[in-house]
Write a protein that holds these residues in place. Sequence first.
Motif, PDB file in Angstrom:
ATOM      1  N   PHE A 161       0.833  -1.204   0.000  1.00  0.00           N
ATOM      2  CA  PHE A 161       0.000   0.000   0.000  1.00  0.00           C
ATOM      3  C   PHE A 161       0.868   1.254   0.000  1.00  0.00           C
ATOM      4  N   ALA A 162       1.883   1.276   0.870  1.00  0.00           N
ATOM      5  CA  ALA A 162       2.772   2.438   0.934  1.00  0.00           C
ATOM      6  C   ALA A 162       3.451   2.674  -0.413  1.00  0.00           C
ATOM      7  N   LEU A 163       3.871   1.604  -1.059  1.00  0.00           N
ATOM      8  CA  LEU A 163       4.521   1.722  -2.361  1.00  0.00           C
ATOM      9  C   LEU A 163       3.554   2.254  -3.414  1.00  0.00           C
ATOM     10  N   LEU A 164       2.308   1.788  -3.394  1.00  0.00           N
ATOM     11  CA  LEU A 164       1.313   2.245  -4.370  1.00  0.00           C
ATOM     12  C   LEU A 164       1.009   3.727  -4.210  1.00  0.00           C
ATOM     13  N   VAL A 165       0.846   4.164  -2.957  1.00  0.00           N
ATOM     14  CA  VAL A 165       0.566   5.576  -2.705  1.00  0.00           C
ATOM     15  C   VAL A 165       1.728   6.434  -3.202  1.00  0.00           C
ATOM     16  N   PHE A 166       2.942   5.976  -2.953  1.00  0.00           N
ATOM     17  CA  PHE A 166       4.134   6.713  -3.408  1.00  0.00           C
ATOM     18  C   PHE A 166       4.170   6.779  -4.929  1.00  0.00           C
ATOM     19  N   MET A 167       3.938   5.653  -5.597  1.00  0.00           N
ATOM     20  CA  MET A 167       3.988   5.613  -7.055  1.00  0.00           C
ATOM     21  C   MET A 167       2.832   6.393  -7.669  1.00  0.00           C
ATOM     22  N   GLY A 168       1.640   6.232  -7.115  1.00  0.00           N
ATOM     23  CA  GLY A 168       0.481   6.923  -7.663  1.00  0.00           C
ATOM     24  C   GLY A 168       0.506   8.413  -7.414  1.00  0.00           C
ATOM     25  N   GLY A 169       1.164   8.834  -6.301  1.00  0.00           N
ATOM     26  CA  GLY A 169       1.207  10.254  -5.970  1.00  0.00           C
ATOM     27  C   GLY A 169       1.858  11.099  -7.045  1.00  0.00           C
ATOM     28  N   GLY A 170       2.763  10.525  -7.796  1.00  0.00           N
ATOM     29  CA  GLY A 170       3.425  11.274  -8.864  1.00  0.00           C
ATOM     30  C   GLY A 170       2.549  11.509 -10.084  1.00  0.00           C
ATOM     31  N   HIS A 171       1.372  10.905 -10.123  1.00  0.00           N
ATOM     32  CA  HIS A 171       0.468  11.038 -11.286  1.00  0.00           C
ATOM     33  C   HIS A 171      -0.826  11.772 -10.926  1.00  0.00           C
TER      34      HIS A 171
END
Length: 406
Positions: free
Chosen positions: A163-173
Amino acid sequence: MDRTRSTGLGAGATIAAAALIAGNLVGAGILGLPINTGLAGLWPSLLAMVAGGAMMFLTAQILGDQAARSRSETFDYPSLYETFLGSTGKWAAIAANMIILYGLLTAYFTGGAKIVASLLGMEAQQTLVTLLFAVPLITLTCINLSLIQRLNTMLVLILAGTFALLVFMGGGHIDASRMSYTDWAFLPATLPIIVTAFHFHNIIPTVTANLRWDMATFRRAVLLGMLLAFVMNALWVTVGIGVIPLTGENSILDAWKTNTPATVPMGAIIQSTSFTLFASFFALVAICTSFLANGLGLLSFLRDLTLNTFGVNNRLLVVALTFLPPLAIGLIYPDIFLKALDIVGGVGIVILFGILPTLIVLMDRRRGPILRLLCLIGLLFAAAILGLEIMSETGLLRLHPHAAGF
């Protein structure tokens, strides 16, 4: 003697219980949140999450207190409500619990199959994918409780990291302009899935027993666990609304119409193989952890019901009654993921963990005026959600999102 006095449990017990609660809160509900709430807009949705979370926190305290008063390893909700409300309360609790558990398993089957089909490019073979997804889960649930408990702990840790990784990756978009959209008229339609996302109440008897019925520790654990879940839900909604466009192809509106989990359009928009794999993995782990817990819960519930109410002791029958109905519904109606979550929250959860807990407090004249007032507000709020959901399902009320052009 005060049966709910402190037993001297330390911070470790609080954190462990809070982690268990947060792990139970991260399930299929979080996958549907950005879709249903996105049609109302970010700020209306966050406000509704505060209101829905507050009601569920209140009723968790009520039920935890009742469990602590009983100090029984066999504490169950039908018996509790029978004590206060008679046989009507008992059977209302049984019916509501069956709606919750059957509805959740149906959502898991259909939501998981949607994700797997999208990942493998097998959208045209939904029936086959549903069976391939469901059969291993059913088998695992029926095998061994201790194995499931060990596996579930590992999965929850993986879930948090992913979840933490997804939020980090998605935050850039994220496109910040999408966060200004509001549709307050559609806000009531978001409440059932929000209630579902804050539902962990089935494990309250287990949590209170593990904490030796120490209510001070229980309250801290629930507060911490629900705050963690609120932060996760709010982050996920913010990222989902910011990444997925409101209308068009692979949009929030399109996912709402097709009952698709949020990770599918997010992966299509971001167009990153690694994000798609991590998002699919996160969604499937979230579904699997919840499925194992709720599948075991329904197995146990139906085993007790068939044995103690109907005098039938047949494990194969219990397994069939547990898994065949939701699997059949999922096969017949593969596009029912979000609808199943709405019925779970808008009918089952608000009855069992909204209306009934507040009613038993209001019937107890020994309770303080502030608690009774809070319970009256909670009762009216839960009853309003139930009424809206029933009218929506029966066609008496149509809540259409403004984005759909109605």
